[in-house]
Scaffold this motif. Structure first.
Motif, PDB file in Angstrom:
ATOM      1  N   UNK A   2       0.840  -1.198   0.000  1.00 24.81           N
ATOM      2  CA  UNK A   2       0.000   0.000   0.000  1.00 24.81           C
ATOM      3  C   UNK A   2       0.878   1.251   0.000  1.00 24.81           C
ATOM      4  N   UNK A   3       0.352   2.294  -0.631  1.00 26.73           N
ATOM      5  CA  UNK A   3       1.033   3.583  -0.685  1.00 26.73           C
ATOM      6  C   UNK A   3       0.269   4.559   0.198  1.00 26.73           C
ATOM      7  N   UNK A   4       0.968   5.122   1.176  1.00 29.50           N
ATOM      8  CA  UNK A   4       0.409   6.113   2.091  1.00 29.50           C
ATOM      9  C   UNK A   4       1.134   7.422   1.836  1.00 29.50           C
ATOM     10  N   UNK A   5       0.385   8.514   1.748  1.00 32.05           N
ATOM     11  CA  UNK A   5       1.057   9.782   1.456  1.00 32.05           C
ATOM     12  C   UNK A   5       0.433  10.938   2.214  1.00 32.05           C
ATOM     13  N   UNK A   6       1.268  11.903   2.430  1.00 33.99           N
ATOM     14  CA  UNK A   6       0.840  13.180   2.993  1.00 33.99           C
ATOM     15  C   UNK A   6       1.383  14.257   2.067  1.00 33.99           C
ATOM     16  N   UNK A   7       0.544  15.230   1.785  1.00 39.65           N
ATOM     17  CA  UNK A   7       0.940  16.358   0.947  1.00 39.65           C
ATOM     18  C   UNK A   7       0.656  17.620   1.750  1.00 39.65           C
ATOM     19  N   UNK A   8       1.696  18.340   2.091  1.00 40.72           N
ATOM     20  CA  UNK A   8       1.495  19.561   2.867  1.00 40.72           C
ATOM     21  C   UNK A   8       2.798  20.051   3.459  1.00 40.72           C
ATOM     22  N   UNK A   9       2.692  21.134   4.164  1.00 46.03           N
ATOM     23  CA  UNK A   9       3.873  21.751   4.768  1.00 46.03           C
ATOM     24  C   UNK A   9       4.402  20.902   5.925  1.00 46.03           C
ATOM     25  N   UNK A  10       5.707  20.941   6.139  1.00 41.72           N
ATOM     26  CA  UNK A  10       6.323  20.269   7.286  1.00 41.72           C
ATOM     27  C   UNK A  10       6.204  21.185   8.504  1.00 41.72           C
ATOM     28  N   UNK A  11       5.002  21.202   9.067  1.00 44.30           N
ATOM     29  CA  UNK A  11       4.728  22.033  10.234  1.00 44.30           C
ATOM     30  C   UNK A  11       4.070  21.186  11.313  1.00 44.30           C
ATOM     31  N   UNK A  12       4.108  21.688  12.520  1.00 44.68           N
ATOM     32  CA  UNK A  12       3.494  20.973  13.635  1.00 44.68           C
ATOM     33  C   UNK A  12       2.001  20.766  13.397  1.00 44.68           C
ATOM     34  N   UNK A  13       1.328  21.742  12.812  1.00 44.72           N
ATOM     35  CA  UNK A  13      -0.105  21.623  12.547  1.00 44.72           C
ATOM     36  C   UNK A  13      -0.412  20.365  11.744  1.00 44.72           C
ATOM     37  N   UNK A  14       0.409  20.056  10.756  1.00 46.06           N
ATOM     38  CA  UNK A  14       0.121  18.957   9.831  1.00 46.06           C
ATOM     39  C   UNK A  14       0.509  17.577  10.374  1.00 46.06           C
ATOM     40  N   UNK A  75       7.024  20.624  -3.701  1.00 54.78           N
ATOM     41  CA  UNK A  75       6.326  19.435  -4.183  1.00 54.78           C
ATOM     42  C   UNK A  75       5.180  19.858  -5.088  1.00 54.78           C
ATOM     43  N   UNK A  76       5.232  19.461  -6.370  1.00 56.23           N
ATOM     44  CA  UNK A  76       4.230  19.930  -7.339  1.00 56.23           C
ATOM     45  C   UNK A  76       3.314  18.829  -7.852  1.00 56.23           C
ATOM     46  N   UNK A  77       3.499  17.606  -7.415  1.00 61.90           N
ATOM     47  CA  UNK A  77       2.714  16.502  -7.955  1.00 61.90           C
ATOM     48  C   UNK A  77       1.579  16.059  -7.045  1.00 61.90           C
ATOM     49  N   UNK A  78       0.982  16.976  -6.313  1.00 59.67           N
ATOM     50  CA  UNK A  78      -0.109  16.647  -5.404  1.00 59.67           C
ATOM     51  C   UNK A  78      -1.248  15.878  -6.054  1.00 59.67           C
ATOM     52  N   UNK A  79      -1.773  16.333  -7.203  1.00 61.53           N
ATOM     53  CA  UNK A  79      -2.862  15.585  -7.830  1.00 61.53           C
ATOM     54  C   UNK A  79      -2.488  14.149  -8.200  1.00 61.53           C
ATOM     55  N   UNK A  81      -0.256  12.311  -6.679  1.00 67.23           N
ATOM     56  CA  UNK A  81      -0.149  11.588  -5.418  1.00 67.23           C
ATOM     57  C   UNK A  81      -1.539  11.229  -4.913  1.00 67.23           C
ATOM     58  N   UNK A  82      -2.471  12.165  -4.999  1.00 65.61           N
ATOM     59  CA  UNK A  82      -3.845  11.900  -4.561  1.00 65.61           C
ATOM     60  C   UNK A  82      -4.432  10.720  -5.321  1.00 65.61           C
ATOM     61  N   UNK A  83      -4.183  10.662  -6.614  1.00 66.28           N
ATOM     62  CA  UNK A  83      -4.706   9.567  -7.447  1.00 66.28           C
ATOM     63  C   UNK A  83      -3.957   8.263  -7.231  1.00 66.28           C
ATOM     64  N   UNK A  84      -2.662   8.330  -7.018  1.00 64.80           N
ATOM     65  CA  UNK A  84      -1.844   7.130  -6.943  1.00 64.80           C
ATOM     66  C   UNK A  84      -1.727   6.505  -5.572  1.00 64.80           C
ATOM     67  N   UNK A  85      -2.186   7.198  -4.552  1.00 60.12           N
ATOM     68  CA  UNK A  85      -2.081   6.672  -3.192  1.00 60.12           C
ATOM     69  C   UNK A  85      -3.241   5.745  -2.880  1.00 60.12           C
ATOM     70  N   UNK A  86      -2.982   4.814  -1.992  1.00 67.00           N
ATOM     71  CA  UNK A  86      -4.051   3.950  -1.500  1.00 67.00           C
ATOM     72  C   UNK A  86      -4.742   4.587  -0.303  1.00 67.00           C
ATOM     73  N   UNK A  87      -4.001   5.390   0.465  1.00 66.15           N
ATOM     74  CA  UNK A  87      -4.563   6.132   1.593  1.00 66.15           C
ATOM     75  C   UNK A  87      -3.808   7.439   1.731  1.00 66.15           C
ATOM     76  N   UNK A  88      -4.546   8.513   2.024  1.00 65.54           N
ATOM     77  CA  UNK A  88      -3.930   9.779   2.364  1.00 65.54           C
ATOM     78  C   UNK A  88      -3.743   9.839   3.870  1.00 65.54           C
TER      79      UNK A  88
END
Length: 168
Positions: A2-14, A75-79, A81-88
């Motif tokens: 399985x592919x798990x991904x996170x797309x976002x800033x490296x901040x404590x909030x995320x 990181x410019x490939x968010x869409x 990654x969204x399509x290719x991931x099994x879970x966000x």
């Protein structure tokens, strides 16, 4: 795998450091049959981001077959990654509304999320009995709970019929 991904800033909030702190145990529990992608940048002068960068460098060198991140590139490939991931992955410590989970949902990708703010209003635990829900949630902000959520997602993924219903 399985592919798990996170797309976002490296901040404590995320919650990026929470994910990074769980990677080694997840790799071991799955015998390396997991791929975790962390896509996002941060300010290296921020102590939280600096801790993320140190952990990312270690994980990339030790588990390159199961983990990828490059906090130095935009990181410019968010869409894709969204399509290719099994879970966000969205273990945000706080999230007033959240947009990224909706981007995953549009791609048909279930989300693993900490139940906070807008995430608790939009990400619902998949219910095996009535086939409702669009992801996996956890209530306590720690590695044990995130790993438990990932383990539930693995079980869901291996039941193709239930996983496809969750994706819809």
């Amino acid at each position: 795998v399985q592919i798990y991904s996170v797309v976002g800033r490296n901040t404590q909030q995320k919650g990026v450091l929470l994910i990074l702190d769980c990677v080694e145990e997840l790799v071991k529990k799955t015998n390396g049959k997991i791929n975790i992608l962390v896509g996002g940048m941060g300010n290296p002068k921020d102590p939280y981001c600096a801790a993320c960068i140190n952990k990312i460098n270690y994980l990339r060198s030790r588990y390159s077959y199961a983990f990828w991140a490059n906090p130095n590139e935009f990181f410019t490939d968010g869409p894709r990654v969204n399509l290719g991931s099994d879970f966000g992955l969205m273990p945000s410590l706080f999230e007033p509304g959240g947009i990224v989970q909706h981007e995953f949902f549009i791609a048909g990708t279930p989300v693993i999320a900490f139940r906070t703010g807008g995430l608790k209003d939009t990400v619902f635990e998949y219910e095996w009995i009535n086939n409702k829900g669009n992801g996996i949630t956890f209530d306590t902000y720690n590695c044990h709970e995130l790993i438990s959520a990932v383990e539930r997602s693995i079980n869901l993924f291996h039941n193709k019929e239930k996983y496809e219903k969750c994706r819809k």
